[in-house]
Design a protein around this motif. Structure first.
Motif, PDB file in Angstrom:
ATOM      1  N   GLU A 106      55.318  16.090  37.062  1.00 47.36           N
ATOM      2  CA  GLU A 106      54.388  16.254  35.934  1.00 47.36           C
ATOM      3  C   GLU A 106      53.718  17.632  35.991  1.00 47.36           C
ATOM      4  O   GLU A 106      53.663  18.257  37.053  1.00 47.36           O
ATOM      5  N   PRO A 107      53.208  18.104  34.839  1.00 45.72           N
ATOM      6  CA  PRO A 107      52.534  19.404  34.850  1.00 45.72           C
ATOM      7  C   PRO A 107      51.168  19.313  35.531  1.00 45.72           C
ATOM      8  O   PRO A 107      50.409  18.388  35.250  1.00 45.72           O
ATOM      9  N   ARG A 108      50.882  20.221  36.439  1.00 46.11           N
ATOM     10  CA  ARG A 108      49.542  20.320  37.038  1.00 46.11           C
ATOM     11  C   ARG A 108      49.074  21.760  36.852  1.00 46.11           C
ATOM     12  O   ARG A 108      49.768  22.704  37.252  1.00 46.11           O
ATOM     13  N   LYS A 109      47.889  21.869  36.258  1.00 47.26           N
ATOM     14  CA  LYS A 109      47.379  23.201  35.906  1.00 47.26           C
ATOM     15  C   LYS A 109      46.804  23.905  37.135  1.00 47.26           C
ATOM     16  O   LYS A 109      46.015  23.304  37.874  1.00 47.26           O
ATOM     17  N   ARG A 110      47.190  25.157  37.350  1.00 49.63           N
ATOM     18  CA  ARG A 110      46.689  25.942  38.485  1.00 49.63           C
ATOM     19  C   ARG A 110      46.200  27.302  37.989  1.00 49.63           C
ATOM     20  O   ARG A 110      46.813  27.894  37.103  1.00 49.63           O
ATOM     21  N   TYR A 111      45.093  27.789  38.583  1.00 50.88           N
ATOM     22  CA  TYR A 111      44.516  29.069  38.170  1.00 50.88           C
ATOM     23  C   TYR A 111      44.829  30.153  39.198  1.00 50.88           C
ATOM     24  O   TYR A 111      44.839  29.882  40.394  1.00 50.88           O
ATOM     25  N   VAL A 112      45.043  31.359  38.691  1.00 52.45           N
ATOM     26  CA  VAL A 112      45.164  32.521  39.578  1.00 52.45           C
ATOM     27  C   VAL A 112      44.123  33.537  39.121  1.00 52.45           C
ATOM     28  O   VAL A 112      44.015  33.818  37.924  1.00 52.45           O
ATOM     29  N   TYR A 113      43.352  34.060  40.068  1.00 55.79           N
ATOM     30  CA  TYR A 113      42.280  35.014  39.755  1.00 55.79           C
ATOM     31  C   TYR A 113      42.601  36.364  40.398  1.00 55.79           C
ATOM     32  O   TYR A 113      43.168  36.420  41.490  1.00 55.79           O
ATOM     33  N   VAL A 114      42.204  37.421  39.709  1.00 57.62           N
ATOM     34  CA  VAL A 114      42.342  38.773  40.276  1.00 57.62           C
ATOM     35  C   VAL A 114      40.941  39.345  40.392  1.00 57.62           C
ATOM     36  O   VAL A 114      40.160  39.275  39.434  1.00 57.62           O
ATOM     37  N   TRP A 115      40.601  39.866  41.557  1.00 57.90           N
ATOM     38  CA  TRP A 115      39.268  40.428  41.743  1.00 57.90           C
ATOM     39  C   TRP A 115      39.335  41.809  42.381  1.00 57.90           C
ATOM     40  O   TRP A 115      40.347  42.184  42.978  1.00 57.90           O
ATOM     41  N   HIS A 116      38.217  42.546  42.220  1.00 60.49           N
ATOM     42  CA  HIS A 116      38.101  43.893  42.760  1.00 60.49           C
ATOM     43  C   HIS A 116      37.070  43.866  43.875  1.00 60.49           C
ATOM     44  O   HIS A 116      36.026  43.207  43.738  1.00 60.49           O
ATOM     45  N   CYS A 117      37.353  44.545  44.964  1.00 55.56           N
ATOM     46  CA  CYS A 117      36.402  44.549  46.071  1.00 55.56           C
ATOM     47  C   CYS A 117      36.640  45.802  46.926  1.00 55.56           C
ATOM     48  O   CYS A 117      37.491  45.787  47.823  1.00 55.56           O
ATOM     49  N   PRO A 118      35.908  46.890  46.627  1.00 51.08           N
ATOM     50  CA  PRO A 118      36.151  48.152  47.349  1.00 51.08           C
ATOM     51  C   PRO A 118      35.972  48.009  48.859  1.00 51.08           C
ATOM     52  O   PRO A 118      36.592  48.737  49.623  1.00 51.08           O
ATOM     53  N   GLN A 119      35.132  47.071  49.305  1.00 51.83           N
ATOM     54  CA  GLN A 119      34.913  46.899  50.755  1.00 51.83           C
ATOM     55  C   GLN A 119      35.918  45.936  51.387  1.00 51.83           C
ATOM     56  O   GLN A 119      35.840  45.624  52.577  1.00 51.83           O
ATOM     57  N   GLY A 120      36.864  45.430  50.583  1.00 44.15           N
ATOM     58  CA  GLY A 120      37.795  44.395  51.071  1.00 44.15           C
ATOM     59  C   GLY A 120      38.798  44.923  52.083  1.00 44.15           C
ATOM     60  O   GLY A 120      38.872  46.125  52.332  1.00 44.15           O
ATOM     61  N   PRO A 121      39.575  44.010  52.692  1.00 42.99           N
ATOM     62  CA  PRO A 121      40.536  44.403  53.712  1.00 42.99           C
ATOM     63  C   PRO A 121      41.596  45.387  53.205  1.00 42.99           C
ATOM     64  O   PRO A 121      41.918  45.412  52.018  1.00 42.99           O
ATOM     65  N   GLY A 122      42.131  46.179  54.157  1.00 46.14           N
ATOM     66  CA  GLY A 122      42.976  47.321  53.790  1.00 46.14           C
ATOM     67  C   GLY A 122      44.449  46.983  53.599  1.00 46.14           C
ATOM     68  O   GLY A 122      44.833  45.817  53.428  1.00 46.14           O
TER      69      GLY A 122
END
Ligand SMILES: Cc1cc2nc3c(=O)[nH]c(=O)nc-3n(C[C@H](O)[C@H](O)[C@H](O)COP(=O)(O)OP(=O)(O)OC[C@H]3O[C@@H](n4cnc5c(N)ncnc54)[C@H](O)[C@@H]3O)c2cc1C
Length: 353
Positions: free
Chosen positions: A187-203
């Motif tokens: 059956e269909p199950r809805k899933r979300y994908v998010y894109v975020w910005h984080c200059p201090q994030g891992p390299g």
């Protein structure tokens, strides 16, 4: 991954999306969860040739100082032939390749099957009805007309909608508890994908990370952007009727886990998001591959529950072998046959995200 790296099918120059087809920087790191990346699973992966190593929290901290190892018992780290690629790019590359080999594409909606039936007796004298599909009705785009297409074989690879297609062919039409009455549990199950910005994030050395909570992320490009999400629990399952994104889900159910695991993500800013459907197999969250035992010329390639892309090259080969030779040859995928639903034989997938 080696399929993408070595066949060159989704070639960069022919793909509309920017960047290389395969992004091998960073290596998947999975299962920060106790029991999730057990020694048994690691041994199995190693026996199959995967270069994975188990890391203690101290080793993990030394290699990736940006990780908070609170609650981590063990991490599984993929060291070779791992990475990520653009699925659209892969699809377009494969389409072009098979078109160049003479495959014709006809786009439309399958609305009906015409089949013949034959009543048979099993060895223990039970009556079963075997069906063979002869014709598929395909409704053309923006038209009320349909095209009847004669066929010898139907491959049901309709993803989240594959149970509807199976039902059109009569799969599951029978008394409950019988093979005839066993439905395709996808059956269909809805899933979300998010894109975020984080200059201090891992390299740049950041691998794909799957956390104990089920939250996951990876880098997206070179501009301090990251992509990730988390599957909802059964109680949190969103209504699959539309593909609207629930931004509160990120705030309440994803971000707290990300920020706990990677403290730098405290300051992230979401930039975009989208939703899609998993072709979710409610029985054991694993693929369904091979012929239906009663609708004898319908083959399945569905139910991948969020990991179908990485399995696609192997599944394609397995289905081709089954169609052409009548059996799996390279890899024995018989545990994934439809009959397991009737026999109650689960091949439980524990590591979906
Ligand atoms: C948010 C998200 C993240 C994911 N992440 C990953 C990942 O990291 N790794 C991974 O391996 N997999 C991932 N997946 C899963 C992967 O995308 C799927 O397993 C894969 O796309 C399944 O491919 P498919 O060709 O079987 O089905 P689909 O791509 O769903 O294609 C099914 C096709 O059937 C067509 N169809 C349906 N009904 C009819 C009809 N009546 N007539 C004609 N055509 C019909 C549809 O239009 C569609 O084109 C993710 C999925 C989602 C939603």
């Amino acid at each position: 991954m080696s399929f993408c790296l070595h066949t060159g099918v989704p070639g960069r120059s022919r793909c509309s999306s920017p960047g290389p087809p395969v992004q091998p920087l960073g290596l998947p790191l999975a299962g920060f969860r106790k029991g999730c990346c057990s020694h048994g699973e690691q041994r199995e992966s190693a026996e199959e040739g995967a270069k994975v190593s188990l890391m203690s929290p101290d080793q993990l901290r030394n290699k990736f100082p940006w990780i908070n190892t609170e609650g981590v018992a063990l991490a599984s780290y993929g060291m070779e032939d791992e990475g990520w690629f653009d699925p659209w790019c892969l699809l377009q590359g494969l389409r072009r390749k098979v078109q160049s080999l003479g495959v014709l594409f006809c786009q439309g909606e399958v609305t009906r099957f015409v089949s013949s039936s034959q009543r048979m007796l099993t060895t223990d004298d039970k009556a079963v009805v075997l069906k063979r599909i002869h014709e598929v009705h395909v409704k053309m785009d923006r038209s009320l007309e349909y095209q009847p297409v004669e066929c010898a074989i139907v491959i049901n690879a309709a993803g989240a909608w594959s149970a509807q297609i199976a039902a059109l062919a009569g799969v599951g039409e029978g008394p409950p508890g019988t093979l005839q009455g066993t439905k395709l549990p996808v059956e269909p199950r809805k899933r979300y994908v998010y894109v975020w910005h984080c200059p201090q994030g891992p390299g740049l050395e950041t691998p794909l990370v799957a956390d104990t909570s089920g939250a996951y992320f990876r880098r997206e490009g070179l501009g301090s952007n990251y992509l990730g999400g988390r599957s909802p629990t059964e109680q949190e399952e969103p209504d699959p009727a539309n593909l609207e994104v629930d931004h509160d889900f990120f705030q309440d159910k994803v971000w707290p886990h990300l920020a706990l695991r990677v403290p730098a993500f405290e300051t992230l800013k979401v930039q975009s998001a989208w939703a899609g459907y998993y072709d979710y197999n409610t029985f054991d969250q694993n693929g369904v591959v091979g012929p239906h035992p009663l609708v004898v010329n319908m083959y399945f390639a569905t139910g991948f529950s969020g990991h179908g892309l990485q399995q696609a090259p192997g599944i394609g080969r397995a289905v081709a072998e089954m169609v052409l030779k009548g059996r799996f040859q390279t890899i024995d995928l018989s545990p994934f046959l439809f009959t397991r639903f009737y026999l109650g034989e689960k091949i439980q997938e524990n590591n979906i995200i």
